[in-house]
Design a protein around this motif. Structure first.
Motif, PDB file in Angstrom:
ATOM      1  N   PHE A   1      22.587  11.760 -28.040  1.00 43.17           N
ATOM      2  CA  PHE A   1      21.749  12.444 -29.019  1.00 43.17           C
ATOM      3  C   PHE A   1      21.570  13.914 -28.617  1.00 43.17           C
ATOM      4  CE2 PHE A   1      17.697  13.649 -30.973  1.00 43.17           C
ATOM      5  CZ  PHE A   1      17.968  13.319 -32.286  1.00 43.17           C
ATOM      6  N   CYS A   2      21.405  14.128 -27.291  1.00 43.99           N
ATOM      7  CA  CYS A   2      21.255  15.507 -26.804  1.00 43.99           C
ATOM      8  C   CYS A   2      22.529  16.302 -27.095  1.00 43.99           C
ATOM      9  CB  CYS A   2      20.966  15.516 -25.303  1.00 43.99           C
ATOM     10  SG  CYS A   2      19.380  14.782 -24.925  1.00 43.99           S
ATOM     11  N   ARG A   3      23.682  15.657 -26.853  1.00 39.20           N
ATOM     12  CA  ARG A   3      24.952  16.345 -27.121  1.00 39.20           C
ATOM     13  C   ARG A   3      25.059  16.673 -28.610  1.00 39.20           C
ATOM     14  NH1 ARG A   3      27.086  12.735 -23.401  1.00 39.20           N
ATOM     15  NH2 ARG A   3      27.768  11.296 -25.033  1.00 39.20           N
ATOM     16  N   MET A   4      24.620  15.735 -29.439  1.00 39.96           N
ATOM     17  CA  MET A   4      24.743  15.890 -30.883  1.00 39.96           C
ATOM     18  C   MET A   4      23.890  17.052 -31.386  1.00 39.96           C
ATOM     19  SD  MET A   4      24.215  12.696 -33.413  1.00 39.96           S
ATOM     20  CE  MET A   4      25.122  11.514 -32.492  1.00 39.96           C
ATOM     21  N   THR A   5      22.658  17.131 -30.840  1.00 41.37           N
ATOM     22  CA  THR A   5      21.740  18.142 -31.361  1.00 41.37           C
ATOM     23  C   THR A   5      21.784  19.434 -30.563  1.00 41.37           C
ATOM     24  OG1 THR A   5      19.996  17.223 -30.011  1.00 41.37           O
ATOM     25  CG2 THR A   5      20.114  16.454 -32.283  1.00 41.37           C
ATOM     26  N   GLY A   6      22.273  19.363 -29.324  1.00 41.76           N
ATOM     27  CA  GLY A   6      22.318  20.565 -28.497  1.00 41.76           C
ATOM     28  C   GLY A   6      21.018  20.819 -27.750  1.00 41.76           C
ATOM     29  N   PHE A   7      20.011  19.961 -27.969  1.00 42.03           N
ATOM     30  CA  PHE A   7      18.750  20.118 -27.244  1.00 42.03           C
ATOM     31  C   PHE A   7      18.776  19.218 -26.014  1.00 42.03           C
ATOM     32  CE2 PHE A   7      17.586  21.230 -31.592  1.00 42.03           C
ATOM     33  CZ  PHE A   7      16.875  22.402 -31.388  1.00 42.03           C
ATOM     34  N   THR A   8      18.019  19.628 -24.968  1.00 37.92           N
ATOM     35  CA  THR A   8      17.965  18.772 -23.777  1.00 37.92           C
ATOM     36  C   THR A   8      16.889  17.720 -23.996  1.00 37.92           C
ATOM     37  OG1 THR A   8      16.304  20.118 -22.723  1.00 37.92           O
ATOM     38  CG2 THR A   8      18.595  20.687 -22.255  1.00 37.92           C
TER      39      THR A   8
ATOM     40  N   ASP B   1      22.265  25.503 -32.119  1.00 42.19           N
ATOM     41  CA  ASP B   1      22.910  26.771 -32.462  1.00 42.19           C
ATOM     42  C   ASP B   1      22.925  27.009 -33.976  1.00 42.19           C
ATOM     43  OD1 ASP B   1      24.733  24.953 -33.341  1.00 42.19           O
ATOM     44  OD2 ASP B   1      26.334  25.498 -31.935  1.00 42.19           O
ATOM     45  N   GLY B   2      22.243  26.163 -34.726  1.00 35.32           N
ATOM     46  CA  GLY B   2      22.127  26.389 -36.160  1.00 35.32           C
ATOM     47  C   GLY B   2      23.194  25.686 -36.980  1.00 35.32           C
ATOM     48  N   GLU B   3      24.205  25.151 -36.326  1.00 35.37           N
ATOM     49  CA  GLU B   3      25.267  24.460 -37.066  1.00 35.37           C
ATOM     50  C   GLU B   3      24.697  23.184 -37.679  1.00 35.37           C
ATOM     51  OE1 GLU B   3      29.448  22.180 -36.260  1.00 35.37           O
ATOM     52  OE2 GLU B   3      28.480  23.203 -34.583  1.00 35.37           O
TER      53      GLU B   3
END
Ligand code: ADP
Length: 659
Positions: free
Chosen positions: A324-331, A378-380
């Motif tokens: 999920f972190c990889r998907m959203t980019g949040f830690t 990153d907004g994507e």
């Protein structure tokens, strides 16, 4: 949960287990040493008190013998100097024998070793030895004469095997020995009278000689001998000695109890240590299993490609997995503990997302999952497919909501691409149909155009003749107009058919669609001498895309006509029928053609499968996807009841608008 590497922790555990054991062993060693020291101390004390008692006894005996010796010496000196010696002897000797129970006899000899008197008198004669007494006494007698002093004899046994010794005391006349006094002591009686009762309660007193032969003993104790002490018994000397042996009593019961208690307690401590060790071992094993389980779970968690997110009942995030972190980019740290709105929600759709969020918390999440657009750090943006399920803890309590999230952006893109391609293919297929129908249509168009041209020529001729009836021209022009409209309709239909448009389902009349198709295909049917028959009862509108349905019908009709190319012209009938069945309509196109061979049947709906030399083989596959798009089914059956040969029926269903 981060834990120590297993080797370090188990080494530490082994230390933890070894330390108390070492402590208990040391404690036990200290206690045993203490007990041993106490025992040694006790032995030492016992020994000291034994020596003290023996010295006291020896002194006591020595004093006693010295006293008797003194009395005898006094008697000897009195016998040497005083008159009425016989009487004196009697008085003094009887006095001595009475006061010293150990003296069994006092005898008075002259210088020639003849007995002058003896008290008690009978003893020497009864002893069975010669009048003078045993050899030991004779030896002492001679020595006393020789040395001119009192002599103690060697021990000897008299009647009853009782050990005795004799004290030989010379009696001096003026200057020479005139006689001897011999006092015979019984060793048994000596011990019996001089060793007090308390002494015999503690010790065994034995008189032995150099060779260990026993002469007399006194004791009231029994048990195992512990300590013994020997002291020379002098006088009488001659290698005699006392051997005093102390006997071990029952010992100190308190001390024994204490030692026993210590041993029992130590055993108890060992036992409990053993149990603790077992428990700790079990615990360590359980920990190891837990660690392995945890590692497996972490590995599984890390390798999951599906995002997992847990929320509590208030909607706060309590867990997110690495995917999920990889998907959203949040830690994970940025997400866990967050309340809505979440940072990955689309800002302009906050209200809708919050509504959806609330619906999930209210337990109204769609069971088949739902799709939502989310945004990365990153907004994507990405398309997520979310399945929500209640989070139930080990006690069966509902503690929150667990979601699995799939990034379906790529899948949706691929689906869109496939859809576009399908559309393109449909369009191509329509163009192909159109191309195939082009000559027939051109021919069809020719008729109104020729009619228009001839009406036009007729009108011009009338105008050129000058004399004309305007009514005649009107009629001709009206007919010309009708033909122009007919040509226009043909053109429009072609135009409509090949037009590229988005599929759109709307209520439409099936009869109208079939009519349009027939209008389209009529010319070709005529050319092929196929009779088209339609049997359509009045039906409610169906929910369909007009153009797509037309494409399906045209395709099936043309296939049927193709199949009947070898059928005798009289039987070339293609029947289009429709009937209502529950909430749907079943449309069938039946031909009397060649039928479908079993090996062909399986591949019918496969794209690019064709048995025709110029066929593209995409018609049926497009028909099926169009019907499925309309939530219907397309299937094929043999037209067995067709008289005189085989035939095929293609049928499809369409949902009614009301369904
Ligand atoms: P095409 O018509 O270009 O060959 P289709 O997908 O429309 O492609 O048809 C595939 C094949 O199915 C045809 O080649 C033909 O062999 C068979 N077929 C279709 N309709 C019929 C029919 N009504 N009777 C017999 N065979 C048929």
């Amino acid at each position: 949960m981060r834990s120590l590497p297993p080797s370090v922790s188990s080494r530490r555990l082994r230390w933890f287990l070894a330390l108390p054991k070492l402590g208990v062993v040391l404690l036990l060693a200290a206690v045993v040493t203490l007990l041993w020291l106490l025992h040694q101390n006790e032995l030492e004390e016992e020994r000291t008190s034994l020596i003290k008692d023996v010295l006291w006894l020896e002194q006591n005996l020595r004093f006693h013998l010295a006293r008797s010796e003194e009395q005898l010496q006094q008697l000897a000196s009195d016998l040497g100097s005083q008159p009425d010696r016989k009487r004196l002897f009697r008085i003094r000797a009887s006095h001595m024998v009475k006061n010293n129970p150990d003296i069994s006899q006092i005898a008075w000899f002259d210088a020639k070793r003849r007995v002058i008197d003896a008290l008690p008198a009978s003893t020497p004669a009864d002893s069975g030895v010669e009048a003078f007494g045993p050899a030991a006494t004779q030896k002492a007698f001679e020595l006393a004469i020789l040395l001119n002093k009192r002599i103690y004899s060697e021990p000897f046994f008299l009647s009853g095997n009782v050990a005795h010794f004799a004290l030989v005391m010379p009696i001096y006349g003026d200057k020479e020995v005139t006689g001897m006094l011999v006092a015979t002591h019984s060793l048994e009686d000596l011990l019996g009278n001089l060793v007090p009762w308390w002494f015999t309660e503690k010790y065994r007193v034995v008189v032995v000689d150099d060779n260990g032969a026993q002469y007399a003993a006194k004791s009231n104790v029994s048990g195992t001998p512990s300590l013994s002490y020997e002291l020379p018994f002098d006088p009488p000397g001659h290698g005699l000695s006392f051997r005093v042996t102390s006997y071990q009593g029952a010992g100190n019961p308190l001390q024994r109890l204490l030692a026993g208690a210590i041993l029992v307690l130590a055993a108890g401590v060992f036992w409990s240590l053993w149990i603790v060790r077992e428990l700790m071992k079990k615990r360590s094993n359980a920990e190891q299993a837990l660690r392995a389980e945890h590692a497996l779970r972490s590995a599984m968690e890390d390798s999951l490609t599906v995002g997992m997110r847990a929320r509590d009942l208030t909607g706060r995030i309590i867990y997110v997995n690495p995917a999920f972190c990889r998907m959203t980019g949040f830690t994970s740290a940025e997400l866990v503990g967050r309340d809505p709105p979440m940072p990955y929600w689309i800002p302009e759709q906050l209200d809708e997302t919050l509504e959806l969020h609330q619906a999930v918390l209210d337990g109204k999440a769609p069971p088949d999952g739902f799709e939502i657009t989310l945004q990365r750090k990153d907004g994507e943006r990405f398309q997520a497919l979310i399945y929500e399920a209640p989070l139930i803890d080990g006690n069966g309590q509902h503690t929150g909501w667990m979601a699995s999230i799939l990034d379906v952006t790529e899948r949706r893109r691929a689906e869109e691409l496939a859809r576009q391609q399908q559309e393109k293919l449909q369009f191509t297929s329509r163009l192909v149909t159109m191309g195939e129908m082009a000559s027939t249509l051109a021919h069809e168009l020719n008729q109104p155009l020729a009619a228009i041209a001839s009406y036009n020529t007729g009108c011009l001729n009338l105008l050129a003749a000058g004399a004309f009836d305007p009514q005649e021209i009107r009629e001709a022009l009206e007919k010309l107009g009708v033909q122009a409209q007919r040509a226009g309709r043909i053109i429009r239909r072609v135009h409509d058919f090949v037009r590229k448009s988005e599929p759109k389902r709307a209520p439409c009349s099936l009869a109208e669609i079939v009519d349009d198709c027939l209008g389209f295909i009529e010319a070709e049917a005529r050319k092929r001498r196929v009779q088209l028959a339609s049997d359509l009862p009045p039906l409610p509108p169906v929910l369909a895309d007009h153009l797509m349905l037309e494409q399906v019908l045209l395709n099936l009709i043309r296939n049927g006509m193709d199949a009947m190319s070898a059928t005798p012209a009289a039987r070339r009938v293609l029947r289009i029928s429709a009937r209502r069945r529950a909430e749907e309509v079943v449309v069938s196109i039946a031909d009397n053609g060649c039928g479908i061979a079993p090996e062909v049947r399986d591949k019918l709906f496969t794209a690019f499968f064709s048995t025709k030399p110029e066929g593209m083989g995409i018609g049926l596959s497009i028909c099926r996807s169009i019907i499925e798009f309309h939530r219907g089914r397309l299937w094929v059956e043999d037209n067995s009841p067709a008289p005189g040969g085989s035939g095929t029926i293609f049928s499809f269903t369409l949902p009614l608008e009301s369904a």
